[in-house]
Design a protein around this motif. Structure first.
Motif, PDB file in Angstrom:
ATOM      1  N   GLY A 174     -36.661 -40.178  25.827  1.00  0.00           N
ATOM      2  CA  GLY A 174     -35.819 -40.885  26.787  1.00  0.00           C
ATOM      3  C   GLY A 174     -36.670 -41.563  27.842  1.00  0.00           C
ATOM      4  O   GLY A 174     -37.881 -41.724  27.681  1.00  0.00           O
ATOM      5  N   GLU A 175     -36.027 -41.949  28.947  1.00  0.00           N
ATOM      6  CA  GLU A 175     -36.754 -42.607  30.023  1.00  0.00           C
ATOM      7  C   GLU A 175     -36.038 -42.393  31.345  1.00  0.00           C
ATOM      8  O   GLU A 175     -34.842 -42.068  31.396  1.00  0.00           O
ATOM      9  N   VAL A 176     -36.775 -42.579  32.411  1.00  0.00           N
ATOM     10  CA  VAL A 176     -36.210 -42.485  33.758  1.00  0.00           C
ATOM     11  C   VAL A 176     -35.347 -43.716  34.014  1.00  0.00           C
ATOM     12  O   VAL A 176     -35.777 -44.849  33.781  1.00  0.00           O
ATOM     13  N   ILE A 177     -34.108 -43.485  34.492  1.00  0.00           N
ATOM     14  CA  ILE A 177     -33.219 -44.607  34.787  1.00  0.00           C
ATOM     15  C   ILE A 177     -32.846 -44.689  36.260  1.00  0.00           C
ATOM     16  O   ILE A 177     -32.279 -45.696  36.699  1.00  0.00           O
ATOM     17  N   TYR A 178     -33.181 -43.662  37.052  1.00  0.00           N
ATOM     18  CA  TYR A 178     -32.793 -43.665  38.468  1.00  0.00           C
ATOM     19  C   TYR A 178     -33.735 -42.749  39.232  1.00  0.00           C
ATOM     20  O   TYR A 178     -34.079 -41.663  38.755  1.00  0.00           O
ATOM     21  N   VAL A 179     -34.145 -43.185  40.412  1.00  0.00           N
ATOM     22  CA  VAL A 179     -34.974 -42.378  41.302  1.00  0.00           C
ATOM     23  C   VAL A 179     -34.235 -42.238  42.618  1.00  0.00           C
ATOM     24  O   VAL A 179     -33.907 -43.240  43.266  1.00  0.00           O
ATOM     25  N   ASP A 180     -33.950 -40.996  43.042  1.00  0.00           N
ATOM     26  CA  ASP A 180     -33.198 -40.829  44.282  1.00  0.00           C
ATOM     27  C   ASP A 180     -34.132 -40.753  45.485  1.00  0.00           C
ATOM     28  O   ASP A 180     -35.361 -40.862  45.358  1.00  0.00           O
ATOM     29  N   GLY A 181     -33.549 -40.572  46.661  1.00  0.00           N
ATOM     30  CA  GLY A 181     -34.330 -40.601  47.893  1.00  0.00           C
ATOM     31  C   GLY A 181     -35.295 -39.450  48.043  1.00  0.00           C
ATOM     32  O   GLY A 181     -36.194 -39.511  48.899  1.00  0.00           O
ATOM     33  N   GLY A 183     -37.171 -38.501  45.504  1.00  0.00           N
ATOM     34  CA  GLY A 183     -38.182 -38.693  44.475  1.00  0.00           C
ATOM     35  C   GLY A 183     -37.869 -37.972  43.188  1.00  0.00           C
ATOM     36  O   GLY A 183     -38.738 -37.821  42.320  1.00  0.00           O
ATOM     37  N   ASN A 184     -36.616 -37.501  43.029  1.00  0.00           N
ATOM     38  CA  ASN A 184     -36.197 -36.884  41.766  1.00  0.00           C
ATOM     39  C   ASN A 184     -35.963 -37.967  40.721  1.00  0.00           C
ATOM     40  O   ASN A 184     -35.426 -39.033  41.027  1.00  0.00           O
ATOM     41  N   LEU A 185     -36.336 -37.686  39.486  1.00  0.00           N
ATOM     42  CA  LEU A 185     -36.324 -38.670  38.412  1.00  0.00           C
ATOM     43  C   LEU A 185     -35.196 -38.350  37.432  1.00  0.00           C
ATOM     44  O   LEU A 185     -35.291 -37.410  36.644  1.00  0.00           O
ATOM     45  N   THR A 186     -34.116 -39.113  37.493  1.00  0.00           N
ATOM     46  CA  THR A 186     -32.997 -38.929  36.575  1.00  0.00           C
ATOM     47  C   THR A 186     -33.264 -39.721  35.298  1.00  0.00           C
ATOM     48  O   THR A 186     -33.645 -40.889  35.350  1.00  0.00           O
ATOM     49  N   THR A 187     -33.030 -39.089  34.160  1.00  0.00           N
ATOM     50  CA  THR A 187     -33.288 -39.721  32.869  1.00  0.00           C
ATOM     51  C   THR A 187     -31.978 -40.072  32.168  1.00  0.00           C
ATOM     52  O   THR A 187     -30.888 -39.702  32.620  1.00  0.00           O
ATOM     53  N   ASN A 188     -32.100 -40.750  31.053  1.00  0.00           N
ATOM     54  CA  ASN A 188     -30.920 -41.081  30.241  1.00  0.00           C
ATOM     55  C   ASN A 188     -30.609 -39.997  29.215  1.00  0.00           C
ATOM     56  O   ASN A 188     -29.790 -40.208  28.316  1.00  0.00           O
ATOM     57  N   ALA A 228     -37.707 -29.210  35.355  1.00  0.00           N
ATOM     58  CA  ALA A 228     -36.690 -30.028  34.695  1.00  0.00           C
ATOM     59  C   ALA A 228     -35.374 -29.273  34.778  1.00  0.00           C
ATOM     60  O   ALA A 228     -35.332 -28.053  34.587  1.00  0.00           O
ATOM     61  N   LEU A 229     -34.302 -29.991  35.095  1.00  0.00           N
ATOM     62  CA  LEU A 229     -32.978 -29.372  35.165  1.00  0.00           C
ATOM     63  C   LEU A 229     -31.922 -30.408  34.802  1.00  0.00           C
ATOM     64  O   LEU A 229     -32.201 -31.601  34.712  1.00  0.00           O
ATOM     65  N   ALA A 245     -41.286 -35.793  42.850  1.00  0.00           N
ATOM     66  CA  ALA A 245     -41.806 -35.989  41.499  1.00  0.00           C
ATOM     67  C   ALA A 245     -42.257 -37.429  41.307  1.00  0.00           C
ATOM     68  O   ALA A 245     -43.236 -37.702  40.603  1.00  0.00           O
ATOM     69  N   GLN A 246     -41.566 -38.355  41.914  1.00  0.00           N
ATOM     70  CA  GLN A 246     -41.948 -39.768  41.798  1.00  0.00           C
ATOM     71  C   GLN A 246     -43.360 -39.989  42.314  1.00  0.00           C
ATOM     72  O   GLN A 246     -44.202 -40.601  41.638  1.00  0.00           O
ATOM     73  N   ALA A 247     -43.643 -39.471  43.518  1.00  0.00           N
ATOM     74  CA  ALA A 247     -44.966 -39.672  44.109  1.00  0.00           C
ATOM     75  C   ALA A 247     -46.031 -38.873  43.369  1.00  0.00           C
ATOM     76  O   ALA A 247     -47.124 -39.377  43.091  1.00  0.00           O
ATOM     77  N   GLY A 248     -45.723 -37.632  43.043  1.00  0.00           N
ATOM     78  CA  GLY A 248     -46.726 -36.782  42.421  1.00  0.00           C
ATOM     79  C   GLY A 248     -47.108 -37.211  41.026  1.00  0.00           C
ATOM     80  O   GLY A 248     -48.265 -37.058  40.608  1.00  0.00           O
ATOM     81  N   LEU A 249     -46.152 -37.763  40.290  1.00  0.00           N
ATOM     82  CA  LEU A 249     -46.411 -38.157  38.904  1.00  0.00           C
ATOM     83  C   LEU A 249     -46.702 -39.645  38.763  1.00  0.00           C
ATOM     84  O   LEU A 249     -47.068 -40.103  37.675  1.00  0.00           O
TER      85      LEU A 249
END
Length: 280
Positions: A174-181, A183-188, A228-229, A245-249
């Motif tokens: 899959g892939e990341v489709i949304y990044v919240d404030g 830095g959490n990475l929501t996937t499809n 991951a959750l 997670a956005q910044a760290g990865l």
């Protein structure tokens, strides 16, 4: 009877644009209830705005008016529209922004907001949130039938969120489709897609990082650790406890995420940052 009007934009909180839209609404329908969904959509991120809107509309009563403005094509060929469904009215640019929310409900009509009687005059080419969308929302709230705001049209533009791929029988890509404030990475990848795996031993790989197991909540991983959750949208999310997670990865929209049994991850999948979501 006046109605609830929600506002979703990428205007941010520094400039007066949101306040101006509220002023327009109040001048036309002082009894309207205005609710800010978010004004923190990333600039020009139509897909992010569509996802944020779709995640919220089910929590509002029937008859709510949702005005959304993420509009990189303002003043161009895209149409200003109203989408009326059996549960709500959606007002905004015809660029796919409204489609994820409205598309889950029974469609009644689509109106091109072409009647200048319901625009502010003069109408600018750069601020349709003030001059077209806010007035349309307020007039509908005040009781104007949606069909009076312009001509009825056949359809509206929709977004196509890519589905996860199954490159072989044991993995999901899959892939990341949304990044919240945060830095959490929501996937499809949906929560139900995980049912084929053991939740304690599943391997979630993003870039060169492998996360083992699905966590129940953010705190369970321990400060600074990645996890991951399944988030409140029912989608797989990659996060970092008390961190970004956005910044760290170094990840963002379009970054690839691979799910596999722990012995099947192999080499890290390629990372694709800035991937585009296609439109139909």
């Amino acid at each position: 009877m006046s109605r609830i009007i929600t506002l979703t934009t990428d205007f941010g909180y520094q400039d007066p644009f949101v306040g101006i839209m509220k002023g327009v609404v109040c001048a036309i329908d002082p009894e309207a209830t205005i609710v800010d969904l978010t004004h923190g959509v990333a600039p020009q991120d139509v897909t992010g705005g569509a996802l944020a809107l779709a995640a919220t509309v089910d929590f509002f009563p029937a008859g709510t008016i949702h005005a959304a403005v993420v509009d990189p094509g303002v003043g161009g060929e895209r149409r200003p529209i109203l989408v009326e469904t059996d549960r709500a009215c959606y007002i905004g640019p015809d660029n796919g922004l409204l489609s994820l929310a409205a598309g889950r409900q029974r469609l009644i009509r689509v109106v091109h907001l072409s009647n200048p009687d319901y625009h502010l005059s003069p109408t600018s080419t750069t601020f349709h949130g003030r001059d077209i969308f806010a007035p349309a929302a307020a007039h509908v709230s005040a009781g104007v039938p949606p069909e009076k705001l312009g001509e009825t049209v056949e359809a509206f533009e929709t977004l196509n969120i890519p589905a996860p791929e199954t490159p072989d029988g044991g993995r999901i890509a899959g892939e990341v489709i949304y990044v919240d404030g945060f830095g959490n990475l929501t996937t499809n990848i949906r929560g139900e897609d995980l049912e084929r795996f053991d939740p304690e031993s599943i391997a979630v790989r993003i870039g060169d990082r492998e996360i083992r197991g699905i966590s129940a909540n953010y705190a369970s991983a321990g400060t600074g650790n990645y996890l991951a959750l399944v988030n409140s949208w029912g989608l797989l999310e990659v996060s970092r406890c008390n961190g970004s997670a956005q910044a760290g990865l170094g990840a963002g929209t379009g970054t690839r995420v691979l799910l596999a049994p722990p012995s099947s991850t192999g080499s890290p999948p390629p990372v694709r940052v800035g991937g585009k979501v296609s439109r139909e």
